[in-house]
Design a protein around this motif. Structure first.
Motif, PDB file in Angstrom:
ATOM      1  N   GLY A  71       2.612   4.383  -3.936  1.00  0.00           N
ATOM      2  CA  GLY A  71       3.085   3.920  -5.231  1.00  0.00           C
ATOM      3  C   GLY A  71       4.263   2.981  -5.179  1.00  0.00           C
ATOM      4  O   GLY A  71       5.003   2.865  -6.161  1.00  0.00           O
ATOM      5  N   ILE A  72       4.446   2.280  -4.055  1.00  0.00           N
ATOM      6  CA  ILE A  72       5.571   1.358  -3.880  1.00  0.00           C
ATOM      7  C   ILE A  72       5.030   0.006  -3.419  1.00  0.00           C
ATOM      8  O   ILE A  72       4.208  -0.061  -2.506  1.00  0.00           O
ATOM      9  N   ALA A 105      -0.525   3.234 -10.478  1.00  0.00           N
ATOM     10  CA  ALA A 105       0.493   4.165  -9.982  1.00  0.00           C
ATOM     11  C   ALA A 105       1.822   3.453  -9.792  1.00  0.00           C
ATOM     12  O   ALA A 105       2.895   4.000 -10.107  1.00  0.00           O
ATOM     13  N   ILE A 106       1.772   2.226  -9.293  1.00  0.00           N
ATOM     14  CA  ILE A 106       3.002   1.444  -9.112  1.00  0.00           C
ATOM     15  C   ILE A 106       3.612   1.093 -10.463  1.00  0.00           C
ATOM     16  O   ILE A 106       4.825   1.213 -10.666  1.00  0.00           O
ATOM     17  N   LEU A 155       5.845   0.773 -16.578  1.00  0.00           N
ATOM     18  CA  LEU A 155       5.146  -0.423 -17.047  1.00  0.00           C
ATOM     19  C   LEU A 155       3.644  -0.173 -17.193  1.00  0.00           C
ATOM     20  O   LEU A 155       2.851  -1.120 -17.169  1.00  0.00           O
ATOM     21  N   GLN A 156       3.243   1.091 -17.349  1.00  0.00           N
ATOM     22  CA  GLN A 156       1.812   1.380 -17.395  1.00  0.00           C
ATOM     23  C   GLN A 156       1.124   0.728 -18.591  1.00  0.00           C
ATOM     24  O   GLN A 156      -0.018   0.244 -18.466  1.00  0.00           O
ATOM     25  N   ASN A 208       9.002  -9.481 -11.741  1.00  0.00           N
ATOM     26  CA  ASN A 208      10.156  -9.404 -10.829  1.00  0.00           C
ATOM     27  C   ASN A 208      10.354  -7.990 -10.274  1.00  0.00           C
ATOM     28  O   ASN A 208      11.469  -7.484 -10.138  1.00  0.00           O
ATOM     29  N   LEU A 209       9.241  -7.346  -9.939  1.00  0.00           N
ATOM     30  CA  LEU A 209       9.295  -5.976  -9.434  1.00  0.00           C
ATOM     31  C   LEU A 209       9.941  -5.927  -8.047  1.00  0.00           C
ATOM     32  O   LEU A 209       9.819  -6.865  -7.252  1.00  0.00           O
ATOM     33  N   PRO A 210      10.606  -4.838  -7.725  1.00  0.00           N
ATOM     34  CA  PRO A 210      11.155  -4.665  -6.374  1.00  0.00           C
ATOM     35  C   PRO A 210      10.036  -4.651  -5.342  1.00  0.00           C
ATOM     36  O   PRO A 210       8.917  -4.213  -5.627  1.00  0.00           O
TER      37      PRO A 210
END
Length: 439
Positions: A210-211, A147-148, A154-155, A191-193
């Motif tokens: 999802g965060i 989900a993220i 980026l799935q 480098n995801l938030p």
């Protein structure tokens, strides 16, 4: 994904392990996390119920704790944490400084908390004593990770990590309930938030929405201001957060609190933590929970994950958040006029009131002094009052006025400028009584 089969050997090679068992968690503890909008698979992976002497094993492992010759804890520690033996839940997570292995440090919420006589309230959460606090990097299932990944488009990249030479068939649904042991390394590499919250359960709630979320045990625990010997040092990120200071977007989301002292502490911690990340060129944003819900998990339960995602996207940059904080403290009257203009010195206002008070609230460097200079340039009578002599002199120079103090007044109560009298005077507040209002 729905048409494929996967297989699971031991999980060690492919980052798979079971997230379905709940035998280690009491129903009341499991339900508590469910009530905070946490996905069941995250609860199974991260929550453990403890009771009896095993609580000492999780809490009291520091070598700095007093022990008897046989290794048994000193009686003072046994008495201090006796309440914990009545039961509670434990949550730890993974260690970014030890190849993402399970972290020894964690958090325990006792069913029967002890009472803090100094603060006159129960101690809700316990952390291992004589041990530096760390951060919570919770274990994540493939379903939550997917989900993220989907939220960041980026799935395909994420699912590619599942395509391994598998031997034992498993349905896609079964695989998604397993733990993704490489999740946090994937977050680092891409480098995801990340979003930083206070409390493991709140991080689990945000992850379920999802965060990507990392939890601190307290708002001031994201950085250190002392070394191991207790000496004061410049503030620096805790070692667990430092690997994430790589220019990625950082969002800080601490609790909403109506108490002025607590709210001030939250603002202080937010600003300090944000500035430390900004020093590593990370764009920092702040989610300001509107209330009345206190925590982010309360907000998600009351309004839904979609509402929180929208609020998260609207987070102010740290710079604009600081401006909003400043205005919130100083602006108590509803403004008569709101202006969206970078430089006030170029502002054209048809007519300003000739009497009363006109207040201007604007950020530093937006031309307030130039605007005032333009408004009073043709006025023969003007007074500037300041709390500092140096500031008053500087402003008088910019506004074309004359700074005068009590000693500059001549007989009769007038002030001389050059060869004549001046009625455009700048002075300190405590010198205002030296000015005759009739003149």
């Amino acid at each position: 994904m729905t048409s494929e089969l996967f297989a699971h050997e031991t999980g060690a090679s492919y980052g798979l392990s079971s997230a379905s068992t709940t035998s280690h968690t009491r129903p009341r503890h499991f339900q508590e996390w469910l009530n905070s909008a946490v996905a069941p698979d995250l609860i199974s992976l991260n929550l453990q119920s403890l009771v009896g002497d095993e609580t000492y094993e999780y809490l009291c492992y520091s070598p700095a704790l007093d022990r008897l010759n046989g290794g048994r804890l000193a009686s003072k520690w046994l008495r201090l944490y006796d309440h914990a033996t009545k039961g509670g839940w434990w949550c730890a997570g993974l260690d970014p400084l030890n190849a993402w292995k399970p972290m020894e440090w964690g958090c325990f919420k006792p069913d029967v908390p002890r009472f803090d006589t100094e603060k006159d309230r129960p101690i809700k959460y316990e952390h291992p004593p004589k041990t530096p606090t760390k951060a919570f990097f919770l274990r994540v299932s493939w379903s939550v990770g997917l989900a993220i990944a989907s939220a960041h488009n980026l799935q395909d990249d994420y699912l590619a990590r599942l395509h391994q030479p598998l031997t034992v068939p498993m349905s896609p649904a079964a695989v998604l309930n397993l733990e993704d042991r490489g999740f946090w390394q994937w977050v680092l590499d891409r480098n995801l938030p990340i979003t930083i919250v206070e409390g493991a359960k709140k991080a689990a709630s945000v992850l379920s929405a999802g965060i990507v979320a990392i939890a601190l045990p307290g708002i001031f625990n994201g950085y250190r201001t002392k070394d191991n010997q207790g000496n004061a040092t410049p503030a620096q990120l805790i070692p667990e957060l430092a690997p994430f200071a790589t220019g990625r977007r950082i969002t800080i989301c601490f609790d909403h609190d109506a108490k002025p002292v607590t709210a001030a502490n939250v603002a202080k911690a937010t600003q300090r933590l944000g500035q430390l990340f900004e020093a590593f060129h990370c764009p920092v944003h702040v989610v300001d929970l509107p209330g009345p819900e206190k925590g982010v998990d309360d907000f998600i339960v009351a309004r839904g994950s979609v509402a929180f995602t929208a609020l998260h996207r609207q987070a102010l940059s740290l710079h604009h958040w600081k401006l909003a904080q400043r205005l919130r403290k100083t602006l108590t009257w509803s403004p008569s006029l709101r202006i969206a203009q970078v430089d006030l010195s170029t502002l054209q206002i048809a007519q300003l009131p000739e009497e009363g008070i006109v207040a201007i609230s604007s950020a530093k460097g937006t031309g307030k002094t130039k605007f005032i200079a333009e408004q009073i340039k043709d006025s023969g009578h003007a007074i500037l009052a300041s709390h500092r002599v140096a500031l008053a002199r500087h402003l008088c120079h910019r506004l074309g006025m004359d700074y005068r103090g009590d000693i500059d007044k001549v007989k009769g109560g007038d002030f001389i400028a050059g060869s004549g009298y001046t009625f455009r005077i700048g002075t300190c507040v405590d010198s205002l009584l030296a000015i005759d209002p009739e003149k």
